[in-house]
Design a protein around this motif. Structure first.
Motif, PDB file in Angstrom:
ATOM      1  N   PRO A   1      -9.554 -11.674  25.052  1.00  0.00           N
ATOM      2  CA  PRO A   1      -9.347 -11.458  26.489  1.00  0.00           C
ATOM      3  C   PRO A   1     -10.091 -12.456  27.369  1.00  0.00           C
ATOM      4  O   PRO A   1      -9.588 -12.860  28.415  1.00  0.00           O
ATOM      5  N   ASN A   2     -11.305 -12.850  26.942  1.00  0.00           N
ATOM      6  CA  ASN A   2     -12.049 -13.818  27.743  1.00  0.00           C
ATOM      7  C   ASN A   2     -11.328 -15.152  27.784  1.00  0.00           C
ATOM      8  O   ASN A   2     -11.278 -15.827  28.822  1.00  0.00           O
ATOM      9  N   ALA A   3     -10.749 -15.549  26.635  1.00  0.00           N
ATOM     10  CA  ALA A   3     -10.012 -16.807  26.591  1.00  0.00           C
ATOM     11  C   ALA A   3      -8.763 -16.729  27.458  1.00  0.00           C
ATOM     12  O   ALA A   3      -8.430 -17.665  28.189  1.00  0.00           O
ATOM     13  N   LEU A   4      -8.074 -15.586  27.397  1.00  0.00           N
ATOM     14  CA  LEU A   4      -6.840 -15.445  28.182  1.00  0.00           C
ATOM     15  C   LEU A   4      -7.136 -15.449  29.679  1.00  0.00           C
ATOM     16  O   LEU A   4      -6.490 -16.168  30.451  1.00  0.00           O
ATOM     17  N   LEU A   5      -8.125 -14.674  30.082  1.00  0.00           N
ATOM     18  CA  LEU A   5      -8.467 -14.630  31.502  1.00  0.00           C
ATOM     19  C   LEU A   5      -9.046 -15.961  31.968  1.00  0.00           C
ATOM     20  O   LEU A   5      -8.824 -16.381  33.107  1.00  0.00           O
ATOM     21  N   GLY A   6      -9.784 -16.636  31.072  1.00  0.00           N
ATOM     22  CA  GLY A   6     -10.304 -17.947  31.420  1.00  0.00           C
ATOM     23  C   GLY A   6      -9.199 -18.960  31.661  1.00  0.00           C
ATOM     24  O   GLY A   6      -9.299 -19.826  32.524  1.00  0.00           O
ATOM     25  N   ARG A   7      -8.115 -18.836  30.902  1.00  0.00           N
ATOM     26  CA  ARG A   7      -6.974 -19.733  31.079  1.00  0.00           C
ATOM     27  C   ARG A   7      -6.336 -19.527  32.457  1.00  0.00           C
ATOM     28  O   ARG A   7      -5.806 -20.468  33.056  1.00  0.00           O
ATOM     29  N   LEU A   8      -6.399 -18.309  32.959  1.00  0.00           N
ATOM     30  CA  LEU A   8      -5.805 -18.008  34.265  1.00  0.00           C
ATOM     31  C   LEU A   8      -6.679 -18.493  35.416  1.00  0.00           C
ATOM     32  O   LEU A   8      -6.209 -18.601  36.551  1.00  0.00           O
ATOM     33  N   GLY A   9      -7.955 -18.759  35.141  1.00  0.00           N
ATOM     34  CA  GLY A   9      -8.845 -19.233  36.196  1.00  0.00           C
ATOM     35  C   GLY A   9      -9.476 -18.090  36.964  1.00  0.00           C
ATOM     36  O   GLY A   9      -9.467 -16.938  36.528  1.00  0.00           O
ATOM     37  N   ASP A  10     -10.002 -18.409  38.139  1.00  0.00           N
ATOM     38  CA  ASP A  10     -10.769 -17.426  38.905  1.00  0.00           C
ATOM     39  C   ASP A  10      -9.900 -16.462  39.703  1.00  0.00           C
ATOM     40  O   ASP A  10     -10.338 -15.371  40.058  1.00  0.00           O
ATOM     41  N   ASN A  11      -8.687 -16.858  40.037  1.00  0.00           N
ATOM     42  CA  ASN A  11      -7.835 -16.004  40.867  1.00  0.00           C
ATOM     43  C   ASN A  11      -6.865 -15.205  40.001  1.00  0.00           C
ATOM     44  O   ASN A  11      -5.646 -15.337  40.091  1.00  0.00           O
ATOM     45  N   VAL A  12      -7.412 -14.366  39.141  1.00  0.00           N
ATOM     46  CA  VAL A  12      -6.593 -13.556  38.249  1.00  0.00           C
ATOM     47  C   VAL A  12      -5.933 -12.438  39.033  1.00  0.00           C
ATOM     48  O   VAL A  12      -6.557 -11.801  39.885  1.00  0.00           O
ATOM     49  N   ARG A  13      -4.658 -12.193  38.772  1.00  0.00           N
ATOM     50  CA  ARG A  13      -3.959 -11.059  39.373  1.00  0.00           C
ATOM     51  C   ARG A  13      -2.941 -10.552  38.372  1.00  0.00           C
ATOM     52  O   ARG A  13      -2.611 -11.208  37.388  1.00  0.00           O
ATOM     53  N   GLY A  14      -2.444  -9.336  38.590  1.00  0.00           N
ATOM     54  CA  GLY A  14      -1.482  -8.743  37.684  1.00  0.00           C
ATOM     55  C   GLY A  14      -0.242  -9.619  37.528  1.00  0.00           C
ATOM     56  O   GLY A  14       0.249 -10.199  38.493  1.00  0.00           O
ATOM     57  N   ILE A  15       0.254  -9.719  36.308  1.00  0.00           N
ATOM     58  CA  ILE A  15       1.422 -10.551  36.019  1.00  0.00           C
ATOM     59  C   ILE A  15       2.660  -9.667  35.900  1.00  0.00           C
ATOM     60  O   ILE A  15       2.668  -8.694  35.130  1.00  0.00           O
ATOM     61  N   ARG A  16       3.695 -10.006  36.667  1.00  0.00           N
ATOM     62  CA  ARG A  16       4.963  -9.274  36.618  1.00  0.00           C
ATOM     63  C   ARG A  16       6.044 -10.061  35.885  1.00  0.00           C
ATOM     64  O   ARG A  16       6.928  -9.484  35.278  1.00  0.00           O
ATOM     65  N   ASP A  17       5.977 -11.390  35.989  1.00  0.00           N
ATOM     66  CA  ASP A  17       7.051 -12.258  35.514  1.00  0.00           C
ATOM     67  C   ASP A  17       6.958 -12.458  34.000  1.00  0.00           C
ATOM     68  O   ASP A  17       5.998 -13.068  33.508  1.00  0.00           O
ATOM     69  N   PRO A  18       7.959 -11.992  33.222  1.00  0.00           N
ATOM     70  CA  PRO A  18       7.936 -12.199  31.774  1.00  0.00           C
ATOM     71  C   PRO A  18       7.904 -13.679  31.403  1.00  0.00           C
ATOM     72  O   PRO A  18       7.314 -14.052  30.383  1.00  0.00           O
ATOM     73  N   GLY A  19       8.534 -14.523  32.223  1.00  0.00           N
ATOM     74  CA  GLY A  19       8.527 -15.951  31.934  1.00  0.00           C
ATOM     75  C   GLY A  19       7.126 -16.528  31.990  1.00  0.00           C
ATOM     76  O   GLY A  19       6.727 -17.335  31.133  1.00  0.00           O
ATOM     77  N   GLU A  20       6.354 -16.136  33.011  1.00  0.00           N
ATOM     78  CA  GLU A  20       4.966 -16.593  33.119  1.00  0.00           C
ATOM     79  C   GLU A  20       4.144 -16.092  31.943  1.00  0.00           C
ATOM     80  O   GLU A  20       3.345 -16.823  31.359  1.00  0.00           O
ATOM     81  N   ALA A  21       4.353 -14.811  31.594  1.00  0.00           N
ATOM     82  CA  ALA A  21       3.620 -14.229  30.473  1.00  0.00           C
ATOM     83  C   ALA A  21       4.011 -14.893  29.156  1.00  0.00           C
ATOM     84  O   ALA A  21       3.170 -15.113  28.275  1.00  0.00           O
ATOM     85  N   GLN A  22       5.304 -15.221  29.018  1.00  0.00           N
ATOM     86  CA  GLN A  22       5.787 -15.882  27.810  1.00  0.00           C
ATOM     87  C   GLN A  22       5.081 -17.213  27.590  1.00  0.00           C
ATOM     88  O   GLN A  22       4.620 -17.529  26.488  1.00  0.00           O
TER      89      GLN A  22
END
Length: 450
Positions: free
Chosen positions: A368-389
């Motif tokens: 989880p730390n690696a995943l959230l780190g990839r998103l950067g500091d402005n993390v927000r809920g993801i709705r788009d399956p394409g972005e998540a993919q």
């Protein structure tokens, strides 16, 4: 000050006072919410240069958006020239109050300290050092979420700090790092030291360095070693003893470089981490009378419901795909709607579900730390399956989970969807708790599904 209006904030009560100012509870008449107003001592903003520096540092601190950091809303000046910080108001008790109630279990100690470390890690990634981490600056909410206060008084990394009369109380000095006590340049290792002191104190009920006079206390911090933790508490696991000892190494180059490293070792240790968003709350008898157990644990119950729901989703997935593809799963930040107080679940669910799924039925959760780190500091809920993919594929994950928490009136709707990383939706599941008093029965229904 009680009853006075400053800007659009009506002061309703005093929350506390100390060397760094007086904190009041106030009502934001514009946005109809309770806030905390901290009025700073005049010497902190005595001239235009000092005031400009304070505002610059407060602005940097206000950019920190993390579930374990108290949110800073604004900085202002009253009509009579007093500078104040507007912060989020949280119900709960300070960690100091919890320590005063008695020694904590190893599990409770680790679970609160790892949350504080997570919050400090977010600051360290931006080059911000708190420099005054102590139990009095930590609030633990009724749901068990740790909130770090006073980031508005933090210093940017690399700043040389002088020990002033304002700093020089035994309560503050007890948590100072050796380099801080000497007035040397400080970095993130200073916060690591302070957090090590807190963990030692939680585990033993005693501070590692104590004295009746400040100079004796500072001498001990600079020249003496604390009583071995294993001597005071033989039942503390050896790996946890080693973590505390490293955090309290006098040479900052031998310490954990930052809070993120500290948190990683705590999570890898033998003490189970209950969750990323809450810890068991020890309440006095008087508190138990005033807080319903179901309401106080409402957020925790929601989390358990979502864990059960996600396991159901995963078990319903397409078993025809290869084990290599299915074995790695990425949990995306959840979307949260309808209740700002549940916003911490956006990132909290990533950590909780990833670690719950990791190792279950041969699954491996993306860190989880690696995943959230990839998103950067402005993390927000993801709705788009394409972005998540795209994000999941970057971690070689074969599956990903999108989820949501929605508060509608008193009802809480929980959703989870399982996708393959080729974009195929495998299955969806939903459950609703009509109100907080029915959350336990909602858990029972989900347990039957699983």
């Amino acid at each position: 000050m009680i009853g006075k209006t400053v800007s659009h904030y009506t002061i309703t009560g005093e929350l506390g006072r100390g060397g760094m100012g007086v904190v009041y509870r106030a009502h934001d008449d514009r946005l109809d919410r309770d806030v905390a107003l901290k009025f700073l001592p005049p010497n902190l903003t005595a001239d235009s240069v000092a005031k400009e520096r304070f505002i610059r540092e407060a602005r940097a601190a206000s950019s920190l958006d993390h579930q374990n950091i108290c949110t800073i809303f604004d900085v202002g000046e009253s009509d009579d020239g007093q500078t104040y910080i507007v912060m989020a108001y949280y119900e709960g008790q300070t960690l100091k109050s919890r320590i005063d109630e008695g020694q904590q279990s190893a599990e409770a100690a680790v679970n609160v300290v790892v949350q504080i470390a997570d919050g400090l890690a977010a600051a360290h990634r931006k080059g911000i050092v708190h420099r005054d981490v102590k139990p009095g600056n930590i609030i633990v909410t009724p749901e068990g979420v740790a909130k770090i206060l006073d980031f508005g008084l933090a210093k940017l990394s690399g700043t040389k700090v002088e020990l002033t009369a304002q700093d020089s109380t035994l309560g503050t000095a007890a948590y100072m790092s050796p380099e801080q006590a000497r007035g040397d340049e400080i970095g993130s290792g200073t916060d690591v030291w302070s957090l090590g002191v807190i963990l030692y104190e939680l585990l033993t009920g005693k501070r590692p360095f104590a004295a009746e006079y400040e100079q004796a206390l500072l001498y001990g911090i600079l020249n003496e070693n604390p009583a071995p933790l294993s001597d005071l508490q033989p039942d503390v696991p050896e790996d946890l003893v080693a973590i505390v000892e490293r955090a309290l190494t006098k040479d900052p180059d031998q310490r954990y470089a930052n809070a993120e490293e500290f948190a990683a070792d705590l999570r890898a240790g033998s003490i189970a981490i209950a969750s990323a968003v809450g810890i068991p709350v020890q309440r006095s008898a008087s508190t138990r009378k005033s807080i319903s157990p179901i309401v106080a644990g409402g957020s925790a119950v929601v989390i358990l419901a979502l864990v059960a729901l996600v396991f159901w989703v995963v078990q319903q997935g397409d078993s025809g795909a290869s084990e290599v593809e299915k074995s790695v799963i990425a949990v995306m930040p959840f979307t949260v709607q309808g209740d700002e107080e549940l916003k911490y679940l956006e990132t909290g669910m990533v950590d909780l579900l990833s670690r719950k799924l990791d190792g279950a039925a041969s699954l491996r959760g993306v860190d989880p730390n690696a995943l959230l780190g990839r998103l950067g500091d402005n993390v927000r809920g993801i709705r788009d399956p394409g972005e998540a993919q795209t994000l999941a594929t970057g971690f070689n994950a074969g599956q990903f989970i999108l989820g949501s928490v929605t508060k509608i009136g008193s009802a809480i709707q929980l959703n989870a969807s399982l996708y393959d990383t080729d974009g195929t939706l495998q299955t969806e599941a939903e459950t609703t708790a009509e109100n907080e008093s029915q959350l336990m029965s909602s858990i029972d229904r989900l347990a039957q599904l699983v």
